[in-house]
Design an enzyme around this catalytic site. Structure first.
Site, PDB file in Angstrom:
ATOM      1  CG  ASP A 172      -1.824  12.491  -4.272  1.00 27.89           C
ATOM      2  OD1 ASP A 172      -2.200  11.336  -3.934  1.00 27.89           O
ATOM      3  OD2 ASP A 172      -2.062  12.960  -5.398  1.00 27.89           O
ATOM      4  CD  GLU A 194     -13.451   6.410  -2.973  1.00 31.62           C
ATOM      5  OE1 GLU A 194     -12.536   6.296  -2.152  1.00 31.62           O
ATOM      6  OE2 GLU A 194     -13.573   5.677  -3.984  1.00 31.62           O
ATOM      7  CD1 TRP A 206      -2.213   2.190   1.571  1.00 31.82           C
ATOM      8  CD2 TRP A 206      -3.312   0.620   0.446  1.00 31.82           C
ATOM      9  NE1 TRP A 206      -3.447   2.704   1.243  1.00 31.82           N
ATOM     10  CE2 TRP A 206      -4.140   1.756   0.552  1.00 31.82           C
ATOM     11  CE3 TRP A 206      -3.796  -0.498  -0.236  1.00 31.82           C
ATOM     12  CZ2 TRP A 206      -5.417   1.812   0.009  1.00 31.82           C
ATOM     13  CZ3 TRP A 206      -5.067  -0.447  -0.770  1.00 31.82           C
ATOM     14  CH2 TRP A 206      -5.862   0.698  -0.647  1.00 31.82           C
ATOM     15  CD  GLU A 250      -4.001   5.762   0.187  1.00 31.44           C
ATOM     16  OE1 GLU A 250      -4.679   4.965  -0.472  1.00 31.44           O
ATOM     17  OE2 GLU A 250      -3.873   5.712   1.425  1.00 31.44           O
TER      18      GLU A 250
END
Length: 371
Positions: free
Chosen positions: A171, A328, A119, A174
């Protein structure tokens, strides 16, 4: 203006998904999002801090109790990483390469364990926004004294961010790990200012002055708006955080902020008032984000644009599902529709409910009440 049930459901979604130790699941239905982020959680805690003011006795509200539990959780994680973070501070001050294992992760399990290694973990905006959120809680709740664990974590976070602020990082989406992002620098600027208000001996003003000077020299597009990242001619909707209340880099009505928001609206505002992240976005097809539409609404509350706030809130409300869950993003008006099925196959359907979206809804709702 607002279906009361959506407010109540937003609050319930957040409180029901706070974990025993205090972190908030980003989204309970998407496996990759079943972790707690500093950034998401900091905005969630801020939303709860504001919403608690609506209670008859705010200090006894579930909202404020929840926010305190989150701030306790963050302080515990940061303090638990003290030795590693001190090593990072030392390396940065000596001009040595950083060791990822000694930095703060972006996402954590509730017990404090870092998320899986696969990740984009090195993100600096999260702990910076946490500093800002803590100060907002202290200010709004009139907390008389900082808990010792909070003060320790604030001091360590300030020194960590001050040491590594110039390093490229992912950022808030990601992405773009090799870039220096203006929104991240603005988050650090706000966080350091908030921390110094809490602990005046931290003396962050010189670092903040350097951040501002760097942004004004390196962080503008050729046409004069704030840039997504150093060297890029384009904006990102995450630049809305430059106008964070109290400690933000720019006031909401600053001409540079206004011109940046104008370009965000020109380049990224979708038909119907959802907002794209940036023009190169392919995540789930690059659809408009409900989260960002609400963030723009929050900004509009700060400049008193009541009409725009109501339009943006109405659009967000129209994308709540039958249970009142806010996602989202949505898959209409996609920038790169050929990527939509790729991401569905990889991660499942769009994250819904997203706690950060519900938090932005509560923030915008609170803001319009003050207009």
């Amino acid at each position: 203006m607002t279906p009361p049930s959506l407010h109540d459901h937003s609050l319930r979604v957040i409180l029901d998904n706070q974990q025993p130790a205090g972190g908030y699941l980003a989204c309970p239905t998407m496996p990759d999002y079943r972790y707690s982020w500093f950034r998401d959680g900091a905005f969630i805690a801020y939303a709860l801090t504001l919403d608690g003011l609506n209670e008859e006795v705010p200090s006894e509200s579930s909202q404020w109790h929840s926010a305190v539990r989150f701030h306790d959780w963050c302080a515990q994680i940061i303090n638990g990483r003290a030795e590693a973070l001190e090593r990072t501070i030392d390396r940065a001050q000596q001009g040595q390469p950083l060791a990822l294992a000694d930095t703060l992760n972006a996402r954590y399990e509730d017990g404090g364990e870092a998320g899986p290694d696969d990740w984009p973990e090195f993100q600096l905006d999260g702990p910076a926004i946490w500093l800002w959120s803590v100060a907002q809680y202290v200010d709004i709740s009139h907390m008389m004294s900082l808990p010792a664990a909070w003060a320790q974590a604030i001091d360590l976070t300030v020194r960590y961010l001050s040491a590594v602020r110039q390093h490229p990082c992912y950022d808030c989406w990601e992405e773009r790990s090799d870039d220096v992002h203006i929104s991240t620098l603005a988050a650090i600027y706000a966080g350091l200012g908030a921390a110094q208000r809490l602990i005046p001996t931290l003396q962050t003003e010189a670092t903040r002055t350097a951040i501002r000077a760097f942004i004004m020299e390196k962080g503008l597009t050729p046409s004069g708006e704030l840039a997504k990242s150093v060297g890029l001619d384009g904006v990102d909707a995450n630049l809305l955080l430059v106008a964070l209340p109290v400690d933000g880099l720019l006031a909401p009505d600053d001409p540079l902020m206004q011109s940046t928001v104008a370009r965000i609206e020109r380049d990224l505002l979708a038909v119907g008032h959802g907002v794209h992240r940036h023009l190169e976005d392919t995540y789930y097809g690059g659809g408009p984000w409900v989260l960002l539409g609400l963030w723009l609404a929050w900004y509009k509350t700060q400049i008193g644009d009541n009409v725009a706030v109501r339009e943006l809130l109405s659009w967000a409300q129209s994308h709540a599902d039958a249970e009142g869950n806010l996602p989202e993003q949505v898959n209409d008006a996609m920038l790169a529709p050929s990527y939509y099925e790729y991401w569905v196959a990889r991660r499942g359907e769009i994250a819904n409910p997203l706690l950060w979206t519900h938090a932005k809804y509560l923030i915008a709702l609170h803001g319009i009440q003050a207009i």
